[in-house]
Design a protein around this motif. Sequence first.
Motif, short mmCIF file in Angstrom:
data_model
loop_
_atom_site.label_atom_id
_atom_site.label_comp_id
_atom_site.label_asym_id
_atom_site.label_seq_id
_atom_site.Cartn_x
_atom_site.Cartn_y
_atom_site.Cartn_z
N SER A 37 -64.68 64.28 35.64
CA SER A 37 -63.75 63.87 34.59
C SER A 37 -62.48 64.71 34.47
O SER A 37 -61.51 64.25 33.87
CB SER A 37 -64.47 63.90 33.24
OG SER A 37 -64.96 65.21 32.95
N LEU A 38 -62.48 65.93 35.01
CA LEU A 38 -61.31 66.79 34.82
C LEU A 38 -60.01 66.14 35.31
O LEU A 38 -58.94 66.37 34.73
CB LEU A 38 -61.53 68.11 35.56
CG LEU A 38 -62.34 69.19 34.82
CD1 LEU A 38 -62.70 70.32 35.76
CD2 LEU A 38 -61.56 69.72 33.63
N GLY A 155 -70.67 66.96 29.43
CA GLY A 155 -69.84 67.55 30.47
C GLY A 155 -68.67 66.67 30.83
O GLY A 155 -67.56 67.14 31.05
N PHE A 156 -68.92 65.36 30.85
CA PHE A 156 -67.85 64.42 31.15
C PHE A 156 -66.77 64.50 30.08
O PHE A 156 -65.57 64.56 30.36
CB PHE A 156 -68.41 63.00 31.24
CG PHE A 156 -67.46 62.01 31.86
CD1 PHE A 156 -67.51 61.76 33.22
CD2 PHE A 156 -66.54 61.33 31.08
CE1 PHE A 156 -66.64 60.85 33.80
CE2 PHE A 156 -65.67 60.42 31.65
CZ PHE A 156 -65.72 60.18 33.02
N GLY A 157 -67.20 64.52 28.81
CA GLY A 157 -66.23 64.60 27.72
C GLY A 157 -65.49 65.92 27.69
O GLY A 157 -64.27 65.96 27.49
N VAL A 158 -66.21 67.01 27.88
CA VAL A 158 -65.57 68.33 27.88
C VAL A 158 -64.55 68.43 29.00
O VAL A 158 -63.48 69.05 28.85
CB VAL A 158 -66.63 69.44 27.98
CG1 VAL A 158 -65.97 70.79 28.23
CG2 VAL A 158 -67.45 69.49 26.70
N GLY A 159 -64.87 67.86 30.16
CA GLY A 159 -63.92 67.89 31.27
C GLY A 159 -62.59 67.25 30.91
O GLY A 159 -61.52 67.79 31.22
N LEU A 318 -58.88 63.70 21.49
CA LEU A 318 -59.56 62.59 20.82
C LEU A 318 -61.02 62.51 21.22
O LEU A 318 -61.88 62.06 20.43
CB LEU A 318 -58.85 61.27 21.18
CG LEU A 318 -59.51 59.99 20.65
CD1 LEU A 318 -59.37 59.91 19.14
CD2 LEU A 318 -58.89 58.76 21.30
N LEU A 319 -61.34 62.95 22.42
CA LEU A 319 -62.71 62.84 22.92
C LEU A 319 -63.57 64.05 22.59
O LEU A 319 -64.76 64.07 22.91
CB LEU A 319 -62.69 62.61 24.43
CG LEU A 319 -61.97 61.34 24.88
CD1 LEU A 319 -61.94 61.26 26.39
CD2 LEU A 319 -62.64 60.11 24.30
N SER A 322 -66.55 63.30 20.36
CA SER A 322 -67.53 62.54 21.14
C SER A 322 -68.38 63.47 21.99
O SER A 322 -69.61 63.34 22.05
CB SER A 322 -66.81 61.52 22.03
OG SER A 322 -67.70 60.91 22.93
N ALA A 323 -67.73 64.44 22.66
CA ALA A 323 -68.46 65.36 23.53
C ALA A 323 -69.41 66.24 22.73
O ALA A 323 -70.57 66.45 23.12
CB ALA A 323 -67.47 66.23 24.30
N VAL A 324 -68.95 66.74 21.58
CA VAL A 324 -69.79 67.60 20.74
C VAL A 324 -70.98 66.81 20.20
O VAL A 324 -72.13 67.28 20.23
CB VAL A 324 -68.96 68.19 19.59
CG1 VAL A 324 -69.87 68.94 18.61
CG2 VAL A 324 -67.90 69.14 20.14
N ALA A 325 -70.72 65.61 19.70
CA ALA A 325 -71.80 64.78 19.16
C ALA A 325 -72.84 64.46 20.23
O ALA A 325 -74.04 64.51 19.97
CB ALA A 325 -71.22 63.49 18.57
N SER A 326 -72.37 64.15 21.43
CA SER A 326 -73.28 63.80 22.52
C SER A 326 -74.19 64.97 22.87
O SER A 326 -75.39 64.79 23.11
CB SER A 326 -72.48 63.36 23.74
OG SER A 326 -73.32 62.95 24.78
N PHE A 327 -73.63 66.17 22.88
CA PHE A 327 -74.43 67.35 23.22
C PHE A 327 -75.44 67.67 22.11
O PHE A 327 -76.61 67.94 22.39
CB PHE A 327 -73.53 68.55 23.47
CG PHE A 327 -74.28 69.82 23.77
CD1 PHE A 327 -74.94 69.96 24.97
CD2 PHE A 327 -74.33 70.85 22.85
CE1 PHE A 327 -75.65 71.11 25.27
CE2 PHE A 327 -75.04 72.01 23.13
CZ PHE A 327 -75.70 72.14 24.34
#
Length: 492
Positions: A37-38, A155-159, A318-319, A322-327
């Motif tokens: 995703s980076l 990881g996808f969102g954090v990237g 914006l994401l 989403s990344a935090v919630a997913s983790f």
Amino acid sequence: MPSLTTSSFSTLRRRGDERVTFAVLAVAVASFVMLQSLVVPVLAQIQVEYRTDQATVTWVLTAYLLSASIATPLVGRLGDAVGKRRVLVVALALLTVGSALAALAPTIGWLIAARVVQGVGGGVMPLAFGVIRDEFSPARVNGALSVMASLTAVGFGVGIVAAGPVVDTLGFTWLFWLPMIATALAGAGALLLVPESPVRTPGRLPVLPAVLLAGWLVCLLLGVSQGNVWGWGSGRVLGLLVAAAVLLVAWVRVETRVPVPLIDMTMMRQRGVWTANAVAAFVGFGMFASFGFLPQFLQSPVETGYGFGASISESAALLLPSAVASFLVGFVTARLVRRLGARTVIVAGTLGNAVAFASVALFHDHTWQLYLATTLQGLSSGFVFSSLAGVVIGAVPAHQTGVASGMNANIRTIGGAVGSAVMAGILTADVLASGYPSEQAYVVGFLVLAGAMALAALAGARIPDSRGQRTAGALADADNAELGNVPAAPAR
């Protein structure tokens, strides 16, 4: 030499510190997923840097997904045959080399080739799951798998979130230097700290099935991605799609007849396996496409009538929810699965994704609407990904852990590659005079993603009900495990 059973090797193996092993595996998995995703928010900048066109620069993402799709089941099978730790070290070495090559790439062709090398490292996913299954105590396996699986979403969102600050402060080549450092450290940690499991499934590598798998995937993705460029009715596109169908049929037939298949089709027909794989395909379709094109939606100029003119960092931020919630969801999913069953949790997650994508399509005039939708998407994806690993691994014997979990991760990647290509086709089919996609194109695209999530929910409804059942094999005692015992989980 016959493989050892779970009961026989449990007293013989050299068990390493589970917290250390978990930490090494987490770094390996997170690094691989972030490499997916980076580059997504900076594809436009890469296009300018290498003076290429949009169709070519898209292959910076597609080549990585395609390589991972082909390599993941093969590497997982190799790990089952010769040792998961040994193959994990090799996969991390390839990720490290591929990242260095990408950072040094002088041309777009070099960069795409480097991304292919990186994609071979996709085997870290099934290998990590297999190491957990083999090396962790039964009471900790399910929880550890849930947290590890959640890293695939976060990881996808954090990237995507990290891409903007990295490019702004260090330059876009550091999108590859930083993962190179992380994977090199993870490889050294795997070599020195992760124990090697004595569980083996000896046999020759299935080369012909791997070649056929590569063939139909290349034809399918090339045809889908180039449809708008070459014309959907052109001989090249139709020929590629027909070739993909023929090679797919040939692949399935060969897999059912060769002595050593790449994918055990008998295993794939098990209800717990095929339903989880169908969910993974549809969820991958939606997740990769949404994360890939939502930043472009936000970065579009205000003059388009829908864009916000956001910078890379602003669109990526914006994401972050989403990344935090997913983790965070990964820390509670195991308990919900024990109480409600994996089927209920997965169906709820897929329906939540459908609502989130439909909301983006219909309500996108204000950023708070998009924050709300993406947060719901992150929660929902976390529930799905944290649950699928347990469904697949619980449905197969220990010696098939690597290939089963690898194929599930692989199918999600295939779904993502197809989803990204389909979304690109929808957006490029309706373009404004300025060259940007129309608002209606985005509406149609995200409604298509919502429809894919609805299909995922239908597949999820067919997952066997796990409530009140004890899982066979190494997971037999995990039903009563507390997530607080998972290595690296926060203290309660």
